[in-house]
Design a protein around this motif. Structure first.
Motif, mmCIF file in Angstrom:
data_model
loop_
_atom_site.group_PDB
_atom_site.id
_atom_site.type_symbol
_atom_site.label_atom_id
_atom_site.label_comp_id
_atom_site.label_asym_id
_atom_site.label_seq_id
_atom_site.Cartn_x
_atom_site.Cartn_y
_atom_site.Cartn_z
ATOM 1 N N ASP A 239 0.810 -1.225 0.000
ATOM 2 C CA ASP A 239 0.000 0.000 0.000
ATOM 3 C C ASP A 239 0.843 1.274 0.000
ATOM 4 O O ASP A 239 0.450 2.280 -0.601
ATOM 5 N N PHE A 240 1.980 1.251 0.669
ATOM 6 C CA PHE A 240 2.849 2.434 0.672
ATOM 7 C C PHE A 240 3.258 2.797 -0.747
ATOM 8 O O PHE A 240 3.143 3.962 -1.171
ATOM 9 N N ILE A 241 3.718 1.822 -1.501
ATOM 10 C CA ILE A 241 4.190 2.073 -2.868
ATOM 11 C C ILE A 241 3.050 2.566 -3.745
ATOM 12 O O ILE A 241 3.178 3.576 -4.457
ATOM 13 N N SER A 242 1.914 1.899 -3.692
ATOM 14 C CA SER A 242 0.799 2.300 -4.555
ATOM 15 C C SER A 242 0.234 3.655 -4.151
ATOM 16 O O SER A 242 -0.201 4.434 -5.016
ATOM 17 N N THR A 243 0.255 3.971 -2.859
ATOM 18 C CA THR A 243 -0.230 5.285 -2.411
ATOM 19 C C THR A 243 0.607 6.405 -3.015
ATOM 20 O O THR A 243 0.082 7.399 -3.513
ATOM 21 N N VAL A 244 1.936 6.250 -2.976
ATOM 22 C CA VAL A 244 2.819 7.274 -3.540
ATOM 23 C C VAL A 244 2.675 7.320 -5.058
ATOM 24 O O VAL A 244 2.577 8.396 -5.661
ATOM 25 N N GLN A 245 2.627 6.157 -5.695
ATOM 26 C CA GLN A 245 2.515 6.107 -7.157
ATOM 27 C C GLN A 245 1.246 6.792 -7.662
ATOM 28 O O GLN A 245 1.266 7.451 -8.701
ATOM 29 N N LEU A 246 0.159 6.643 -6.931
ATOM 30 C CA LEU A 246 -1.153 7.107 -7.401
ATOM 31 C C LEU A 246 -1.631 8.359 -6.678
ATOM 32 O O LEU A 246 -2.795 8.744 -6.805
ATOM 33 N N ARG A 247 -0.755 8.996 -5.925
ATOM 34 C CA ARG A 247 -1.164 10.143 -5.119
ATOM 35 C C ARG A 247 -1.682 11.296 -5.976
ATOM 36 O O ARG A 247 -2.656 11.961 -5.622
ATOM 37 N N GLY A 248 -1.024 11.557 -7.101
ATOM 38 C CA GLY A 248 -1.470 12.638 -7.965
ATOM 39 C C GLY A 248 -2.896 12.428 -8.446
ATOM 40 O O GLY A 248 -3.712 13.357 -8.453
ATOM 41 N N ALA A 249 -3.215 11.188 -8.849
ATOM 42 C CA ALA A 249 -4.573 10.878 -9.293
ATOM 43 C C ALA A 249 -5.571 11.026 -8.146
ATOM 44 O O ALA A 249 -6.704 11.488 -8.359
ATOM 45 N N ALA A 250 -5.158 10.655 -6.936
ATOM 46 C CA ALA A 250 -6.046 10.786 -5.781
ATOM 47 C C ALA A 250 -6.358 12.246 -5.475
ATOM 48 O O ALA A 250 -7.496 12.590 -5.118
ATOM 49 N N VAL A 251 -5.354 13.116 -5.634
ATOM 50 C CA VAL A 251 -5.570 14.551 -5.415
ATOM 51 C C VAL A 251 -6.547 15.095 -6.453
ATOM 52 O O VAL A 251 -7.477 15.850 -6.121
ATOM 53 N N ILE A 252 -6.361 14.712 -7.706
ATOM 54 C CA ILE A 252 -7.269 15.166 -8.767
ATOM 55 C C ILE A 252 -8.694 14.703 -8.496
ATOM 56 O O ILE A 252 -9.660 15.474 -8.637
ATOM 57 N N LYS A 253 -8.850 13.470 -8.075
ATOM 58 C CA LYS A 253 -10.185 12.938 -7.788
ATOM 59 C C LYS A 253 -10.845 13.710 -6.653
ATOM 60 O O LYS A 253 -12.046 14.002 -6.689
ATOM 61 N N ALA A 254 -10.045 14.102 -5.650
ATOM 62 C CA ALA A 254 -10.609 14.778 -4.476
ATOM 63 C C ALA A 254 -10.915 16.247 -4.727
ATOM 64 O O ALA A 254 -11.979 16.740 -4.343
ATOM 65 N N ARG A 255 -10.003 16.979 -5.377
ATOM 66 C CA ARG A 255 -10.186 18.427 -5.526
ATOM 67 C C ARG A 255 -10.509 18.879 -6.942
ATOM 68 O O ARG A 255 -10.662 20.063 -7.190
ATOM 69 N N LYS A 256 -10.621 17.878 -7.858
ATOM 70 C CA LYS A 256 -10.952 18.146 -9.263
ATOM 71 C C LYS A 256 -9.909 19.006 -9.960
ATOM 72 O O LYS A 256 -10.147 19.547 -11.031
ATOM 73 N N LEU A 257 -8.752 19.129 -9.356
ATOM 74 C CA LEU A 257 -7.615 19.850 -9.914
ATOM 75 C C LEU A 257 -6.349 19.092 -9.535
ATOM 76 O O LEU A 257 -6.312 18.389 -8.525
ATOM 77 N N SER A 258 -5.304 19.269 -10.306
ATOM 78 C CA SER A 258 -4.057 18.575 -10.006
ATOM 79 C C SER A 258 -3.314 19.250 -8.859
ATOM 80 O O SER A 258 -3.633 20.375 -8.464
ATOM 81 N N SER A 259 -2.332 18.548 -8.341
ATOM 82 C CA SER A 259 -1.543 19.050 -7.214
ATOM 83 C C SER A 259 -0.891 20.372 -7.586
ATOM 84 O O SER A 259 -0.229 20.470 -8.616
ATOM 85 N N ALA A 260 -1.048 21.380 -6.740
ATOM 86 C CA ALA A 260 -0.448 22.694 -7.016
ATOM 87 C C ALA A 260 0.405 23.153 -5.846
ATOM 88 O O ALA A 260 1.598 23.411 -5.996
ATOM 89 N N MET A 261 -0.189 23.224 -4.651
ATOM 90 C CA MET A 261 0.557 23.675 -3.477
ATOM 91 C C MET A 261 1.738 22.751 -3.190
ATOM 92 O O MET A 261 2.862 23.209 -2.977
ATOM 93 N N SER A 262 1.487 21.438 -3.219
ATOM 94 C CA SER A 262 2.562 20.475 -2.927
ATOM 95 C C SER A 262 3.593 20.446 -4.046
ATOM 96 O O SER A 262 4.790 20.258 -3.792
ATOM 97 N N ALA A 263 3.146 20.626 -5.291
ATOM 98 C CA ALA A 263 4.092 20.676 -6.414
ATOM 99 C C ALA A 263 4.994 21.898 -6.300
ATOM 100 O O ALA A 263 6.206 21.816 -6.516
ATOM 101 N N ALA A 264 4.399 23.033 -5.954
ATOM 102 C CA ALA A 264 5.190 24.257 -5.791
ATOM 103 C C ALA A 264 6.218 24.101 -4.676
ATOM 104 O O ALA A 264 7.374 24.510 -4.814
ATOM 105 N N LYS A 265 5.814 23.495 -3.565
ATOM 106 C CA LYS A 265 6.746 23.259 -2.453
ATOM 107 C C LYS A 265 7.894 22.356 -2.908
ATOM 108 O O LYS A 265 9.074 22.594 -2.586
ATOM 109 N N ALA A 266 7.581 21.322 -3.684
ATOM 110 C CA ALA A 266 8.619 20.404 -4.160
ATOM 111 C C ALA A 266 9.584 21.103 -5.121
ATOM 112 O O ALA A 266 10.790 20.858 -5.084
#
Length: 350
Positions: A239-266
Motif C-alpha cells: 500500500d505504501f508504494i501504490s499510495t505514492v505512485q497514485l497520489r497525484g490521481a487521488a488529489v485530482i479525484k478529491a479536488r478536481k484539480l491537479s496538485s499545485a501547493m505540494s508541487a510548488a513546495k517540491a
C-alpha cells in the motif's frame, strides 16, 4: 578605537549593495502551480534571503491578460528582493540571459487522448524551449522540468540545447519523494523531517518506485531503518508504494484539480538544494541524465536516482545494495522510460 572601527564596519556593511539580481523564468506562469510557486521564489525561499530576483513569466498569448494580474499581485506583495517582473509570450524574451529555468507549462492529457498524442504535443513544446535555451540562456543555466511527462520532456529539452551541459537539466520527482517521506512519517507518528534518504527510482508516473530500503527514521532521538521503524513489511511493499505512485490521481479525484501547493513546495525544495546543496549524509530524489550509473539503468534517459548536491553539482549516490524486489521495480520503470524516449525521438526527428 575598536568601538569606532566596529561602528564604521557596521555602517559600511549596512549600505553595501546587494548581490546582482539573478534572472529566473517560470513557464506556464499563469497556471495554478506557478500561482503557488512565484511568491516563494520572490520572497527568497529558494535562491536565498539576500538574493535579488528578476522574474520572467512566460506563457502562451491567450494567457497574457491573466499574467498581467499575476504581475500586479507580485507588485502588491511589496517584496524587497523582487526587482522586476516581466510577463511575456516570446521565448527570446523569456530565456534571455537566465540563470534558472523552471519549465512548468506543458500540454496536459485530455480525455480520450492517447499517450503518444500527448508525447507528440509536448515534444514540439520542449523542442522549442530547448532551442530557445540553447540560443538565449546562460550556458550555466539550471533547468528544472516540471511539465509532464516530465522525464521525457526534460530529455527532449536537453537534446534540443546541445551547448548546455546535460548535467544542467533535471526533472521533478521531489514531489514523489516528499510524498514518500510524509507517508512513512505519518505511519511512525513522527514529523516528516525525521525521515531521510527515501528514494524515488525512475519515471514520474505510476511506474515509479518509492524505495525505503535505505531510508532512516529518527524515533525518540534514535535513528533506525524505515523497516524497523514501521514494523510492517507488507505495507511498505504494498500500500505504501501504490499510495505514492497514485497520489497525484487521488488529489485530482478529491479536488478536481491537479496538485499545485505540494508541487510548488517540491519545486522550491528541488531548486534550493541545487543552489545550496544537500545536507551532509543525506540524499534526495531527482530525475537526471542516466550516464555511467552503477545501477544498470539504460543510458540516454532522464531517470530519478538518489542524489547528493554540492557546489551546484549533483552526483548519483552509487553503490547502494539493491535486492531482487527493488531490481524488478527499477527495471520496470526504466522500460517505460525507454518506450517513451523512443516514441518521442521519432517525433523529434520529424
Amino acid at each position: 578605537m575598536l568601538t569606532l572601527l566596529t561602528s564604521m564596519y557596521m555602517v559600511v556593511r549596512a549600505i553595501s549593495p546587494q548581490a546582482e539580481p539573478i534572472r529566473v523564468v517560470v513557464t506556464g506562469a499563469a497556471g495554478q502551480i506557478a500561482y503557488s510557486l512565484l511568491f516563494s521564489i520572490a520572497k527568497g525561499d529558494v535562491f536565498g534571503k539576500d538574493q535579488p530576483i528578476i522574474l520572467i513569466l512566460l506563457d502562451i498569448p491567450p494567457m497574457l491578460p491573466v499574467l498581467d494580474g499575476v504581475v500586479m499581485e507580485l507588485q502588491d506583495c511589496a517584496l524587497p528582493l523582487l526587482r522586476e517582473v516581466i510577463p511575456t509570450d516570446k521565448v527570446e524574451v523569456g530565456f534571455k540571459d537566465i540563470d534558472a529555468a523552471i519549465l512548468v507549462g506543458s500540454m496536459p492529457r485530455k480525455e480520450g487522448m492517447e499517450r503518444k498524442d500527448l508525447l507528440k504535443a509536448n515534444v514540439a513544446i520542449f523542442k522549442t524551449q530547448g532551442q530557445a535555451l540553447d540560443k538565449y540562456a546562460k550556458k550555466t543555466v539550471k533547468v528544472l522540468v516540471v511539465g509532464n511527462p516530465a522525464n521525457t520532456n526534460c530529455l527532449i529539452a536537453s537534446k534540443s540545447a546541445p551547448s548546455i551541459p546535460k548535467e544542467n537539466f533535471s526533472c521533478l520527482t521531489r514531489l514523489d519523494h516528499n510524498r514518500a517521506c510524509s507517508q512513512v512519517a505519518m505511519r511512525c507518528g513522527v514529523s516528516s523531517d525525521k525521515v531521510k534518504n527515501v528514494i524515488i527510482w525512475g519515471n514520474h508516473s505510476s511506474t515509479q518506485y518509492p524505495d525505503v530500503h535505505h531510508a532512516k527514521v529518527n524515533v525518540s532521538g534514535s535513528e533506525v531503518s524505515a523497516y524497523d521503524a514501521v514494523k510492517n513489511d507488507a505495507w511498505l511493499r504494498g500500500d505504501f508504494i501504490s499510495t505514492v505512485q497514485l497520489r497525484g490521481a487521488a488529489v485530482i479525484k478529491a479536488r478536481k484539480l491537479s496538485s499545485a501547493m505540494s508541487a510548488a513546495k517540491a519545486i522550491c525544495d528541488h531548486m534550493r538544494d541545487i543552489w545550496f546543496g544537500t545536507k551532509e549524509g543525506e540524499f534526495i530524489s531527482m530525475g537526471v541524465y542516466a550516464a555511467g550509473n552503477s545501477y544498470g539503468i539504460p543510458e540516454d534517459l532522464i531517470y530519478s536516482f538518489p542524489i547528493q548536491i554540492k557546489n551546484k553539482t549533483w552526483k548519483v549516490v552509487d553503490g547502494l545494495p539493491i535486492n531482487d524486489f527493488s531490481r524488478a521495480k527499477m527495471d520496470a520503470t526504466a522500460a517505460e522510460l525507454v518506450e517513451e524516449r523512443d516514441t518521442a525521438m521519432d517525433f523529434l526527428s520529424q
